[in-house]
Design a protein around this motif. Structure first.
Motif: not given
Length: 96
Positions: A1-4, A30, A56
């Motif tokens: 859940r780091n939104a890369i 992400n 995703n």
């Protein structure tokens, strides 16, 4: 859940082949999108046994791209929940 996102996925994909002992890769939620997921699947190390790409925003296009890259890999677990996949995606993934 780091939104890369897709750009982060592309950067991670470059490093993946060097992670020869990696067994699990958990990338749930992400915002990878179809291109990011395909880039990661293209470069997975042979040691990987579990991959979580849930939530995703892959859609059917992403499922097709993932299936194409994973054919013959030997992955034991693939998590794709909450990706807006249709019934055709399930068939394509099962064939891979």
């Amino acid at each position: 859940r780091n939104a890369i996102g897709s750009p982060g996925a592309m950067a991670l994909a470059v490093a993946l082949p060097r992670l020869e002992m990696l067994r699990e890769l958990l990338l749930y939620s992400n915002q990878l999108g179809p291109q990011g997921a395909a880039a990661i699947c293209e470069r997975l190390p042979a040691s990987l046994t579990a991959l979580d790409l849930g939530s995703n925003h892959l859609g059917d296009a992403g499922a097709k791209a993932v299936a194409a890259q994973l054919a013959g890999h030997g992955l034991r677990e693939l998590h794709l929940d909450y990706n807006e996949l249709g019934p055709d995606s399930a068939d394509i993934l099962m064939e891979a």
